[in-house]
Each structure stands twice: as C-alpha cells, then as structure tokens.
Scaffold this motif. Structure first.
Motif, PDB file in Angstrom:
ATOM      1  N   UNK A 116       0.965  -1.398  -0.039  1.00  0.00           N
ATOM      2  CA  UNK A 116      -0.142   0.076   0.078  1.00  0.00           C
ATOM      3  C   UNK A 116       0.772   1.239   0.077  1.00  0.00           C
ATOM      4  N   UNK A 117       1.822   1.273   0.815  1.00  0.00           N
ATOM      5  CA  UNK A 117       2.966   2.322   0.666  1.00  0.00           C
ATOM      6  C   UNK A 117       3.500   2.482  -0.590  1.00  0.00           C
ATOM      7  N   UNK A 118       4.013   1.422  -1.287  1.00  0.00           N
ATOM      8  CA  UNK A 118       4.319   1.384  -2.620  1.00  0.00           C
ATOM      9  C   UNK A 118       3.630   1.832  -3.620  1.00  0.00           C
ATOM     10  N   UNK A 119       2.268   1.612  -3.269  1.00  0.00           N
ATOM     11  CA  UNK A 119       1.560   2.120  -4.526  1.00  0.00           C
ATOM     12  C   UNK A 119       1.366   3.717  -4.286  1.00  0.00           C
ATOM     13  N   UNK A 120       1.431   4.339  -3.051  1.00  0.00           N
ATOM     14  CA  UNK A 120       1.696   5.742  -2.908  1.00  0.00           C
ATOM     15  C   UNK A 120       2.872   6.279  -3.388  1.00  0.00           C
ATOM     16  N   UNK A 121       4.014   5.633  -3.126  1.00  0.00           N
ATOM     17  CA  UNK A 121       5.233   6.156  -3.599  1.00  0.00           C
ATOM     18  C   UNK A 121       5.420   6.156  -5.040  1.00  0.00           C
ATOM     19  N   UNK A 122       5.116   4.853  -5.516  1.00  0.00           N
ATOM     20  CA  UNK A 122       5.343   4.826  -7.185  1.00  0.00           C
ATOM     21  C   UNK A 122       4.437   5.692  -7.925  1.00  0.00           C
ATOM     22  N   UNK A 123       3.071   5.954  -7.329  1.00  0.00           N
ATOM     23  CA  UNK A 123       2.047   6.878  -8.030  1.00  0.00           C
ATOM     24  C   UNK A 123       2.806   8.236  -8.261  1.00  0.00           C
ATOM     25  N   UNK A 124       3.353   8.636  -6.856  1.00  0.00           N
ATOM     26  CA  UNK A 124       3.812   9.996  -6.700  1.00  0.00           C
ATOM     27  C   UNK A 124       4.901  10.093  -7.501  1.00  0.00           C
ATOM     28  N   UNK A 125       5.964   9.241  -7.520  1.00  0.00           N
ATOM     29  CA  UNK A 125       7.021   9.166  -8.676  1.00  0.00           C
ATOM     30  C   UNK A 125       6.556   9.282  -9.996  1.00  0.00           C
ATOM     31  N   UNK A 126       5.889   8.408 -10.463  1.00  0.00           N
ATOM     32  CA  UNK A 126       5.401   8.374 -11.792  1.00  0.00           C
ATOM     33  C   UNK A 126       4.425   9.799 -12.129  1.00  0.00           C
ATOM     34  N   UNK A 127       3.730  10.217 -11.343  1.00  0.00           N
ATOM     35  CA  UNK A 127       3.261  11.548 -11.689  1.00  0.00           C
ATOM     36  C   UNK A 127       4.393  12.572 -11.621  1.00  0.00           C
ATOM     37  N   UNK A 128       5.205  12.796 -10.773  1.00  0.00           N
ATOM     38  CA  UNK A 128       6.536  13.550 -10.779  1.00  0.00           C
ATOM     39  C   UNK A 128       7.061  13.558 -12.366  1.00  0.00           C
ATOM     40  N   UNK A 129       7.398  12.214 -12.918  1.00  0.00           N
ATOM     41  CA  UNK A 129       7.868  12.210 -14.326  1.00  0.00           C
ATOM     42  C   UNK A 129       7.020  12.667 -15.248  1.00  0.00           C
ATOM     43  N   UNK A 130       5.701  12.335 -15.337  1.00  0.00           N
ATOM     44  CA  UNK A 130       4.912  12.926 -16.117  1.00  0.00           C
ATOM     45  C   UNK A 130       4.570  14.409 -16.164  1.00  0.00           C
ATOM     46  N   UNK A 131       4.677  14.847 -14.788  1.00  0.00           N
ATOM     47  CA  UNK A 131       4.546  16.376 -14.761  1.00  0.00           C
ATOM     48  C   UNK A 131       5.776  17.006 -15.463  1.00  0.00           C
ATOM     49  N   UNK A 132       7.048  16.640 -14.772  1.00  0.00           N
ATOM     50  CA  UNK A 132       8.380  17.174 -15.580  1.00  0.00           C
ATOM     51  C   UNK A 132       8.542  17.008 -17.466  1.00  0.00           C
ATOM     52  N   UNK A 133       7.797  16.116 -17.836  1.00  0.00           N
ATOM     53  CA  UNK A 133       7.904  15.881 -19.055  1.00  0.00           C
ATOM     54  C   UNK A 133       6.492  16.185 -19.874  1.00  0.00           C
ATOM     55  N   UNK A 134       5.692  17.088 -19.131  1.00  0.00           N
ATOM     56  CA  UNK A 134       4.774  17.489 -19.769  1.00  0.00           C
ATOM     57  C   UNK A 134       4.773  18.693 -20.959  1.00  0.00           C
ATOM     58  N   UNK A 135       4.332  18.315 -21.969  1.00  0.00           N
ATOM     59  CA  UNK A 135       4.391  19.626 -22.940  1.00  0.00           C
ATOM     60  C   UNK A 135       2.929  19.721 -23.387  1.00  0.00           C
ATOM     61  N   UNK A 136       2.914  20.880 -23.517  1.00  0.00           N
ATOM     62  CA  UNK A 136       1.316  21.316 -24.128  1.00  0.00           C
ATOM     63  C   UNK A 136       1.231  20.958 -25.731  1.00  0.00           C
ATOM     64  N   UNK A 137       2.291  21.193 -26.452  1.00  0.00           N
ATOM     65  CA  UNK A 137       2.554  20.991 -27.544  1.00  0.00           C
ATOM     66  C   UNK A 137       2.397  19.613 -28.208  1.00  0.00           C
ATOM     67  N   UNK A 138       2.890  18.582 -27.092  1.00  0.00           N
ATOM     68  CA  UNK A 138       2.920  17.198 -27.434  1.00  0.00           C
ATOM     69  C   UNK A 138       1.451  16.470 -27.227  1.00  0.00           C
ATOM     70  N   UNK A 139       1.046  15.489 -28.214  1.00  0.00           N
ATOM     71  CA  UNK A 139      -0.219  14.669 -27.821  1.00  0.00           C
ATOM     72  C   UNK A 139       0.128  13.514 -27.455  1.00  0.00           C
ATOM     73  N   UNK A 140       1.475  13.235 -26.915  1.00  0.00           N
ATOM     74  CA  UNK A 140       1.692  11.831 -26.201  1.00  0.00           C
ATOM     75  C   UNK A 140       1.414  12.235 -24.838  1.00  0.00           C
ATOM     76  N   UNK A 141       1.544  13.196 -24.303  1.00  0.00           N
ATOM     77  CA  UNK A 141       1.356  13.600 -22.665  1.00  0.00           C
ATOM     78  C   UNK A 141       0.131  13.149 -22.325  1.00  0.00           C
ATOM     79  N   UNK A 142      -1.248  13.454 -22.865  1.00  0.00           N
ATOM     80  CA  UNK A 142      -2.381  13.014 -22.515  1.00  0.00           C
ATOM     81  C   UNK A 142      -2.537  11.625 -22.687  1.00  0.00           C
ATOM     82  N   UNK A 143      -1.999  10.978 -23.596  1.00  0.00           N
ATOM     83  CA  UNK A 143      -2.114   9.524 -23.834  1.00  0.00           C
ATOM     84  C   UNK A 143      -1.466   8.799 -22.463  1.00  0.00           C
ATOM     85  N   UNK A 144      -0.394   9.365 -22.057  1.00  0.00           N
ATOM     86  CA  UNK A 144       0.323   8.769 -20.636  1.00  0.00           C
ATOM     87  C   UNK A 144      -0.707   8.626 -19.373  1.00  0.00           C
TER      88      UNK A 144
END
Length: 708
Positions: A129-157
């Motif tokens: 359960x703790x792993x779900x929280x930490x890995x979800x936060x880490x994945x969300x951090x990766x997607x946030x750092x790589x988010x690009x308004x000009x890219x259509x790949x980001x919404x698919x992620x």
C-alpha cells in the motif's frame, strides 16, 4: 600510443553505452519478468518441478525491484535535464522515455495469475500500500516534468497511468483479502440452533403470542436441474461451489456446523458419487482456494474486475493505434530503438490483457456463473473451443500435479555409500550437507515404472477405503468419530487385519515420527524380500505390494521434507544419520561393502538374521532403535501371508491421522508447490465428516408458533 589511447577510452565508452542502455535494459527486463510470470505463475499449482518454482520465485522478486529501479533512473534523468534548464533543447530525448513510466506502474500491478508467491507475501499488503503511494507520486512527478502542451503523447500517458494505478491497487486489495486476519474475518460467524430458536421465539412473544419452540434437523443437499449436463465437470463445479464456504472455514481453522457435515456426507456417501467425481470436486475446491490465496481472483471475478479489464484494454488498444498511425505523436527525430520499445510495451500489455480474458473465459468461476444463470449453450461453446487454444487450457487441463512423492530409506543408504556426494567438506562448513544429500540422492534414484503406471489409481482406492471405514465401524460396534477411526495411528488396522494384534501394538504406540520410520523400514524390507522380476501387474499381490510401498515412501517424504505437516513429536531424528548408520550396519553384518550387495540380499539379512539376542540398542541412540525395531517388525510380518493387507491399512490409518492433525494454513502453503496429496486426503475426509472442526450444531432451526 594508439593502443594505449584505445585502452584509456574503453571505460568511457562503456560508461556511455551503459548510460544510453541502462533504462532500456531495465524496461525490457521488467517486461520479460511479466511475460514469464504469466506463463509459469499459474502452472506451479500442477507442476512439482523445482526449476519451475525457482524461476517463478526469481522473477517474482525481480519484477518489483527492476520496476522500482527503472522508475528511479527515469525520474533522476528527467529531473536533472529539467532543473538544469536543458529541457527545451532536448525534449525529444526524454519525452518518449517518460511515456514508459506508466507502464512500469502497470508492471508493478502484477499479473492476474500471481499476486503472492507464498502466503507470507499476503501479509505484506500494508507495505505494498505504501508502494502504491510512492510509485504513483514518482510516476506523476515524471509525467509532470515531461509534460508538454505541444505534445499529444502526454495526454495518452494519463490513460496508461490510470490503468496501471488501478491494477496496482487491485493487487494490494487481493493481498489484503488473502491475508490471514482478513481471510478469517471475512467468514461469517456461525449461529447455534438455540440462538436462532430464541430469536424467533422472542419476536413472536413481543407480538403477544404464546410460543412453543422445537427443532427440525435439516441437511441442505443441492438439487441439480435436469438441464445441467453431467459432462464437462458442470455438476462437480456446482458441488464445489456449494461447499466452498465450508472449505474456507477448514483452511481458516474455524469450526463447522453439523448441517455442513450432514449435507456433505449425504452427497459423498450417495450411490451417485463415484470416486472420480468425488476427487474432481475436491480438485476444484482446492483450485478455487489456490486462486483466492495466490491470484487476483477476489478482484477479477466481480463486476468491477470485468469492467475494469474491458475499459483498460480499450484504453491500451486506443493508445497503440494512435501511436502506430500518427507518427507525429512521438516526433520525427525520436530514436527508432525507443519507438520500437514503446510499441513492444503497448503490444505486450494488450496481449497480456487478452491472456487474462482467456483465463477468465475458461475458468471454473465463469463456468459456475453460466451454469447458475442457465446459459448451458454458451458453456458448451466454450468447452468446444477449449482444445483449439494453444496453451495448457486444453480440455484435459491439470488442476494439480497428481504426484505422490517417494523417498526410500534403504535406497538412500545404498546411494550414500556407493555414490558419495562431492564437495562434502565444503557443504559441511555451510551446514547444508543433509539438504544437499537429500536433494542429490532423490534425483539419482530411478523411478519404479510399476509405481508410475498405478500412481493415478491410488487416490481412487483410498477414496473407497475412506468411504467404507464408517460402515465397517458401525457393523462391528465401533465408534465412527475421527478419534476412534484414525486416532490410534494404525492400531485399529492391526485389530482388523492381524490375528495377534497385541504382538505389533508396540509399533504404533511409539512417537509418531519414530513409528513412521519403523514401519517404513519394515515395509521396504518386506517389499524387496517379496519382489519378483518381472512382476505380474494383474495379480492382487503385486498390486498390494506396490500400494504399500507407495504409501510408505510418501510418509517418509513428508517426514523428511514437510515435517511441519505431521503431528509434533518429542524425539528429533536426524535423517542423514539414520540412513548413514543403516548403511554401516548392513556392511558390518554382511562383512562386505555395499557396492557388492544388492538391496534384496540386504533385506533378506535384515529380516532373517537380526534378532533380539544378537543386536543391542544403544542407550538413547535413535538410529539404532529404529533399525532394531524395523527389523523386528519385518521379521514378525514376514511370517504371515496376510501381511500386505495389514501394511496397507496401517499406512492408510497413519496417513489419515496425519492429514487430520495438520493445520489448514499448512495445507494452503502446499497448494503453490503442485498440491500435496495429504491435502486432498484431508479435504476428502472432511467431506465424510472425519474432522475435529465440527463442534457447534448448525441445524436449520424452525420455530413454530402456536397461537392460543
């Protein structure tokens, strides 16, 4: 100079190569782990091979570690590029790799075919359960750092992220549901007949009636619809489901009601229940319990589980189609290797979902739902397409290993003296010499072809004996409870089949583990003494020889490798010392090395020449005591033509005693190792009412109101 420059540049080239490929390698290794777990994760319930368990164990532990490491590497790389201000100049290098992060979360959610390698893994649900929280936060951090308004790949992620997060939460819920405390708490508490009567009476009294209460004992026996086919295991599946609550109570070591006993006995003792059907019901029950304990079955076979898998598969399919068709999504300058890995991740994720649908479609749970809702035509269509599927889901699928493991004390003694283990001194330093010898000598002992031919007949014959023992006891004025029939650990069998039962009573009154060893040695000696080459498979004598040997060697296997499944003994017998001392004893008596002695000659010597007057039992030496009493027992048995019936029934009674004394959780642990025959016998005996779990009466209470 050129050679020196090349040598100096090599470490830097290796570092650059590793920097470029470390994330790719981790992603592919994580994907490979998921594929192997899908292929082998569910097969271990009917394969006893050590290599299968070793591979599943290795990749089960590797899968989470690799996924966590890959997410850490990815977040570190993207974080460095972003915070150094280089993201605008290098977006295409990491945008596609950031898309891999949700797939790693998806991998950590695990496959439907395996959530826990052992029961202990279910107790770690809070850690996951703790792993779900930490890995979800880490994945969300990766997607946030790589988010690009000009890219259509980001919404698919985001779509893949949602699917992965739900699957990871499902895994945690499956682990939580199978944890010991939650499992026991999920089983409803039994109500006694008296409590139900009083409840009904109190309600009527409050209404102003004068109430007289009495009980009507009623056993609820399932009645089959005529439309239900007798083939395709349909009726066996219904029976298994009707008794599944009782089975769960057995595995949770909770008490059962007498209504369960009466209903179960009424069915299993009926003329319509033959051995094949009864054993099939037990197999289905154990398969359902395996799915509950070690897979995502508690989540998958629900409206939520089916809906989530359908929606999740459409999400993955939609992303795959968009990435494959629209090259602008990933950019023209993206690495072809990274693009290929992305497509492989999507395709494999979709194929794994299809495999999950296949498992669901061909499962007993689906068959039960179709039968319950009278969709027999659909069930027949599924059974028709089953052989066309190129997997182990075929019509003759195995629900358990159907193996009765064998170990022989005499064979171990000869193997140790004739083929000594290499590196013995090194193994002694590690204190694993006994384990290594047991593993090595059991692998070099050739299997008995006669035993292999008759192996599948053994459960059927034992079913018939369990079914007949109560009628014998009733006809002879004996008690029919568990303690009377199986509590004497072979004493009742001696009373039934041996004219002078007092002569052998001492052999079953020892500590249980010592009694097993004594009877095993006597059985081995008698078997080799009476063995004929070639044996006549059609003769009853040959059959009883083989069955007695099979039961004897199986009990020794349990004593050696699963002693926790047997009743606790006081004396600790070190098996390695025992078979070593037996080999030395044979050499001393025959005055020649074991290489020049056959097992039949040694057995003849042990039966005929070892007497009370020429052998002294050392004080407190358990090995000498076992050898002495085993030879004495073989000598007494060898004088009677009825000895093989005695040997068979004594072993059957010992096996029943061991099965009834083993805890439910220990039986559940063996389901992941291909299924233990002792577990099948334990559940079969419970269906006949031979268990200590029946303690509280749970008859259907009917309160009759008499109005005055």
């Amino acid at each position: 100079m050129n050679r020196r420059q090349t040598t100096e540049l090599s470490p830097e080239q290796l570092r650059n190569l590793w920097s470029e490929w470390q994330l790719r390698a981790l992603i592919l290794l994580s994907l490979t782990s998921q594929i192997i777990l899908v292929i082998l994760g569910n097969r271990r319930k009917y394969i006893t091979k050590t290599w299968v368990r070793a591979i599943v164990w290795f990749f089960y532990l590797l899968a989470d570690s690799v996924a966590i490491m890959a997410i850490g590497v990815l977040s570190n790389n993207i974080g460095e590029v972003y915070w150094e201000g280089n993201w605008k100049s290098r977006p295409l290098d990491y945008e596609l790799k950031a898309f891999w992060a949700p797939f790693l979360l998806l991998h950590m959610g695990g496959m439907d075919t395996i959530t826990a390698y052992s029961l202990e893994d279910n107790e770690l649900w809070l850690r996951h359960s703790f792993g779900v929280i930490t890995q979800a936060v880490t994945t969300a951090y990766i997607l946030l750092m790589s988010w690009s308004t000009s890219s259509r790949l980001s919404p698919l992620s985001i779509a893949v992220f949602v699917v992965g997060l739900i699957k990871y939460c499902e895994r945690v819920w499956a682990l939580f549901s199978a944890s010991e405390k939650r499992f026991r708490d999920s089983i409803p508490q039994l109500m006694t007949s008296e409590s139900r009567i009083m409840e009904e009476c109190n309600l009527k009294q409050l209404e102003g009636y004068h109430v007289t209460a009495h009980q009507v004992l009623e056993a609820e026996v399932p009645v089959f619809d005529e439309s239900i086919p007798e083939s395709d295991d349909a009726r066996e599946i219904l029976l298994a489901y009707s008794f599944f609550e009782m089975v769960k109570r057995l595995f949770a070591d909770l008490i059962l009601g007498f209504q369960d006993r009466d209903a179960s006995r009424a069915i299993f003792e009926s003329n319509a229940m033959n051995p094949e059907k009864a054993l099939k019901v037990v197999e289905i029950e154990l398969e359902l319990m395996y799915d509950f304990m070690y897979t995502k079955a508690p989540v998958v076979y629900s409206s939520w589980g089916i809906t989530q898998r359908i929606i999740g598969s459409f999400f993955i399919l939609g992303v795959l189609v968009m990435v494959s068709i629209d090259k602008a999504l990933v950019g023209k300058n993206s690495s072809k290797i990274d693009l290929t890995i992305t497509l492989v991740l999507l395709v494999v994720a979709l194929l794994l979902d299809l495999c999950s649908f296949g498992e669901i479609l061909l499962s007993d749970q689906t068959a039960h739902w179709l039968i319950k809702h009278k969709k027999i035509a659909t069930l027949r269509i599924i059974n028709c397409i089953r052989p066309m599927i190129p997997t182990n889901w075929g019509r003759k699928r195995k629900r358990w290993s159907k193996t009765v493991e064998q170990r022989s004390l005499l064979s171990f003694s000869f193997a140790r003296r004739t083929k000594p283990l290499f590196c013995l001194k090194f193994l002694k330093l590690l204190h694993i010499e006994e384990t290594a010898e047991i593993f090595w000598y059991k692998s070099i002992t050739p299997p008995d072809p006669l035993y292999l031919d008759r192996q599948e007949d053994l459960p059927i014959e034992i079913f018939r004996e369990v079914a007949a023992v109560r009628s014998w006891a009733e006809n002879n004025g004996k008690g029919t409870d568990l303690k009377t029939l199986y509590g004497r650990r072979g004493g009742l069998a001696l009373e039934r089949w041996w004219k002078r039962s007092d002569d052998l009573e001492w052999s079953v009154k020892m500590e249980f583990e010592q009694s097993i060893l004594v009877w095993h040695l006597a059985t081995e000696v008698c078997y080799r003494r009476d063995y004929r080459i070639p044996p006549d498979p059609s003769s009853s004598e040959s059959y009883f020889h083989d069955r007695g040997k099979c039961l004897s060697r199986y009990m020794l296997y349990l004593l050696i490798e699963h002693p926790n499944m047997l009743p606790i003994g006081i004396g600790q017998i070190k098996f390695r010392d025992l078979y070593s001392d037996l080999g030395k004893f044979i050499e001393a008596y025959m005055s020649k090395p074991l290489k020049e002695v056959t097992e039949k000659d040694a057995s003849k010597m042990l039966m005929d020449e070892v007497k009370d007057e020429n052998m002294l039992v050392g004080g407190g030496d358990m090995s000498n005591a076992v050898i002495f009493y085993g030879c004495k027992l073989a000598s007494l048995l060898g004088k009677d033509q009825n000895k093989w019936q005695v040997i068979n029934h004594v072993w059957m009674e010992m096996l029943g005693h061991a099965a009834s004394q083993c805890k439910g959780r220990l039986h559940a642990q063996q389901l992941r190792r291909g299924g233990e025959y002792l577990t099948h016998l334990w559940l079969l005996m419970a269906h006949f009412g031979f268990t200590d779990h029946f303690q509280i009466p749970r008859s259907r209470a009917i309160a009759e109101a008499v109005l005055r």
